[in-house]
Design an enzyme around this catalytic site. Structure first.
Site, PDB file in Angstrom:
ATOM      1  N   LYS A  35     -13.842  43.779  -5.829  1.00  0.00           N
ATOM      2  CA  LYS A  35     -14.385  43.251  -4.568  1.00  0.00           C
ATOM      3  C   LYS A  35     -15.909  43.256  -4.637  1.00  0.00           C
ATOM      4  O   LYS A  35     -16.483  43.842  -5.550  1.00  0.00           O
ATOM      5  CB  LYS A  35     -13.872  44.074  -3.393  1.00  0.00           C
ATOM      6  CG  LYS A  35     -14.351  45.509  -3.336  1.00  0.00           C
ATOM      7  CD  LYS A  35     -13.534  46.282  -2.318  1.00  0.00           C
ATOM      8  CE  LYS A  35     -13.864  47.755  -2.331  1.00  0.00           C
ATOM      9  NZ  LYS A  35     -14.654  48.206  -1.219  1.00  0.00           N
ATOM     10  N   ARG A 130      -9.472  53.433   9.380  1.00  0.00           N
ATOM     11  CA  ARG A 130     -10.132  52.157   9.155  1.00  0.00           C
ATOM     12  C   ARG A 130      -9.051  51.095   9.275  1.00  0.00           C
ATOM     13  O   ARG A 130      -8.892  50.496  10.325  1.00  0.00           O
ATOM     14  CB  ARG A 130     -10.795  52.190   7.768  1.00  0.00           C
ATOM     15  CG  ARG A 130     -12.045  51.400   7.652  1.00  0.00           C
ATOM     16  CD  ARG A 130     -12.787  51.647   6.354  1.00  0.00           C
ATOM     17  NE  ARG A 130     -11.984  51.461   5.145  1.00  0.00           N
ATOM     18  CZ  ARG A 130     -12.488  51.481   3.917  1.00  0.00           C
ATOM     19  NH1 ARG A 130     -13.782  51.668   3.722  1.00  0.00           N
ATOM     20  NH2 ARG A 130     -11.722  51.307   2.861  1.00  0.00           N
ATOM     21  N   TYR A 260     -48.886  50.428  -1.094  1.00  0.00           N
ATOM     22  CA  TYR A 260     -48.946  50.350   0.366  1.00  0.00           C
ATOM     23  C   TYR A 260     -48.823  51.730   0.999  1.00  0.00           C
ATOM     24  O   TYR A 260     -47.996  52.542   0.583  1.00  0.00           O
ATOM     25  CB  TYR A 260     -47.795  49.490   0.896  1.00  0.00           C
ATOM     26  CG  TYR A 260     -47.941  48.018   0.594  1.00  0.00           C
ATOM     27  CD1 TYR A 260     -49.020  47.294   1.088  1.00  0.00           C
ATOM     28  CD2 TYR A 260     -46.990  47.361  -0.175  1.00  0.00           C
ATOM     29  CE1 TYR A 260     -49.145  45.933   0.810  1.00  0.00           C
ATOM     30  CE2 TYR A 260     -47.105  46.011  -0.447  1.00  0.00           C
ATOM     31  CZ  TYR A 260     -48.187  45.307   0.046  1.00  0.00           C
ATOM     32  OH  TYR A 260     -48.311  43.963  -0.233  1.00  0.00           O
ATOM     33  N   MET A 308     -42.329  44.747  -2.717  1.00  0.00           N
ATOM     34  CA  MET A 308     -41.302  43.703  -2.830  1.00  0.00           C
ATOM     35  C   MET A 308     -41.010  43.316  -4.286  1.00  0.00           C
ATOM     36  O   MET A 308     -39.853  43.169  -4.689  1.00  0.00           O
ATOM     37  CB  MET A 308     -41.728  42.456  -2.048  1.00  0.00           C
ATOM     38  CG  MET A 308     -40.678  41.372  -2.042  1.00  0.00           C
ATOM     39  SD  MET A 308     -41.201  39.857  -1.241  1.00  0.00           S
ATOM     40  CE  MET A 308     -41.167  40.305   0.462  1.00  0.00           C
TER      41      MET A 308
HETATM   42  C1  LIG Z   1      -8.595  50.162  -0.319  1.00  0.00           C
HETATM   43  C2  LIG Z   1      -9.527  50.533  -1.418  1.00  0.00           C
HETATM   44  N1  LIG Z   1      -9.020  50.932  -2.592  1.00  0.00           N
HETATM   45  C3  LIG Z   1      -9.818  51.283  -3.616  1.00  0.00           C
HETATM   46  C4  LIG Z   1     -11.176  51.252  -3.501  1.00  0.00           C
HETATM   47  C5  LIG Z   1     -12.018  51.655  -4.670  1.00  0.00           C
HETATM   48  O1  LIG Z   1     -12.791  52.777  -4.345  1.00  0.00           O
HETATM   49  P1  LIG Z   1     -13.773  53.438  -5.417  1.00  0.00           P
HETATM   50  O2  LIG Z   1     -14.794  52.407  -5.721  1.00  0.00           O
HETATM   51  O3  LIG Z   1     -14.347  54.604  -4.690  1.00  0.00           O
HETATM   52  O4  LIG Z   1     -12.959  53.784  -6.582  1.00  0.00           O
HETATM   53  C6  LIG Z   1     -11.747  50.856  -2.287  1.00  0.00           C
HETATM   54  C7  LIG Z   1     -13.200  50.853  -2.147  1.00  0.00           C
HETATM   55  O5  LIG Z   1     -13.779  50.965  -1.118  1.00  0.00           O
HETATM   56  C8  LIG Z   1     -10.898  50.478  -1.222  1.00  0.00           C
HETATM   57  O6  LIG Z   1     -11.400  50.088  -0.054  1.00  0.00           O
END
Ligand SMILES: Cc1ncc(COP(=O)(O)O)c(C=O)c1O
Length: 369
Positions: A35, A130, A260, A308
């Site tokens: 992701k 969540r 800065y 920057m």
């Molecule tokens: C549902 C879920 N599984 C797995 C992971 C992977 O987590 P990590 O990067 O801490 O291994 C995440 C990351 O946020 C997640 O949201």
């Protein structure tokens, strides 16, 4: 000439880290979590290193399409499931497995027209609060899903809130184990921290097989529980290096300031190097004076505020460095020396995840073996 800054993605390190995750969970299949554009690395850039995974898990349909476009025919899982009914058409077309975490997603599935029943991962909110069905509602959600002709196989999943910390996973495991005891289906529980730190089958009373682990940060070579353990402690290798060159030097006399806000004041005469990397490249502005950097095999540190497009280094420990010398902001220096991204993140009061994900689009990226 492009600005002398570059990120490198290390294919071999990805392969190594994936193998490390497998070694930590030898009885599980491994989702490579890609992701957020593979934690900022770029899905296309990590694919070669991670193609040995059993599946790819991500959030965006667009990212799922990119994984399929790379020729991946194996499992792809949408970790947040679908966001609107028409997303299910793409799931059918691309054979995407998807999380189901709320009643609305079951409603969408119930109205979806398909001849190809979907593989779904039913998510329990076992304490993270969540996504997911509460433990009390979980079984009725399973029963509802199980009755749908649009659903093929139901797998069971949850996500740990404290796998990296003192609270651990035992409480959530106990809830999950209790509420899923006699339900069929594969289980998916562990992120990187849980995969590396907790042997779930050892947890008293759990009896939960972990069919699929879900490591993300570990496969990118960052420690899920820094500073308790470094990436090296876990046997992980950096999959991203950020380097930039020194483009100017300045000789400071006692009392001179840098950058800065004049936050750094020289207490003695020093030479500084100005590096072509700033917060617009993804280097955190909040890194204070003293944040580690490698120059010519030597560890030195930043001085003054990050701006920057530039940051400044103390060149006292590297007298031979000058314009054109390479500074490693995180990752592997040319001589194999490593500066963990977690150390830099720690100095910034954050975690390696955030630094990887924030690598700016303007930074040229190359993929190395
Ligand atoms: C549902 C879920 N599984 C797995 C992971 C992977 O987590 P990590 O990067 O801490 O291994 C995440 C990351 O946020 C997640 O949201």
């Amino acid at each position: 000439m492009p600005r002398p800054i570059q990120a490198t993605i290390h294919t071999e390190a990805l392969r190594h880290n994936l193998a490390r995750a497998r070694q930590a969970a030898p009885d599980s299949r491994v989702w490579a979590i890609v992701k957020a554009n593979a934690y900022g690395h770029g899905i296309e850039r990590v694919f070669e290193g991670l193609r040995g995974a059993d599946g790819f898990a991500l959030l965006d349909l667009e990212e799922a399409q990119r994984v399929r476009a790379l020729g991946w025919r194996g499992p792809v899982l949408l970790l947040e499931g679908v966001f609107e009914p028409r997303d299910l058409e793409l799931c059918s077309r691309l054979d995407l497995w998807h999380t189901v975490h709320c009643d609305e997603q079951i409603d969408m599935l119930a109205s979806h027209k398909t001849n190809l029943p979907h593989r779904v991962f039913l998510k329990m909110n076992s304490g993270m609060n969540r996504l997911g069905f509460t433990p009390q509602c979980y079984r009725s959600a399973w029963t509802r899903l199980n009755a749908l002709p649009q659903v093929d196989e139901i797998s069971l999943m949850t996500h740990f809130s404290d796998a990296d910390g003192a609270r651990g996973v035992a409480e959530q495991m106990a809830v999950f184990a209790e509420m899923t005891r006699d339900l069929p289906g594969e289980r998916s529980l562990s992120n990187s921290a849980a995969t590396l730190r907790h042997n779930l089958s050892d947890l008293a009373d759990s009896q939960v097989a972990c069919d699929w682990v879900r490591p993300g940060i570990a496969i990118y070579g960052s420690s899920p529980d820094f500073p308790q353990h470094s990436a090296a402690d876990w046997g992980l290798q950096p999959s991203m290096t950020l380097t930039a060159k020194i483009i100017a030097t300045q000789a400071l006399s006692t009392g001179a300031t840098v950058g800065y806000g004049s936050t750094f004041v020289a207490e003695k005469p020093i030479r500084i190097g100005v590096v072509a990397c700033g917060y617009a490249d993804g280097y955190p502005r909040v890194c204070p004076t003293g944040t580690p950097v490698l120059v010519n095999r030597v560890r030195t540190h930043t001085v003054g505020r990050v701006s920057m497009d530039m940051l400044a280094l103390d060149l006292t420990p590297v007298p031979d460095a000058g314009i054109g010398s390479a500074a490693t902001l995180w990752g592997c220096a040319a001589n194999g020396l490593v500066l963990g991204i977690d150390e830099v993140a720690h100095a910034a009061g954050t975690v390696g995840y955030e630094l990887m994900c924030a690598l700016a689009p303007r930074v040229p990226v190359r993929v190395a073996d």
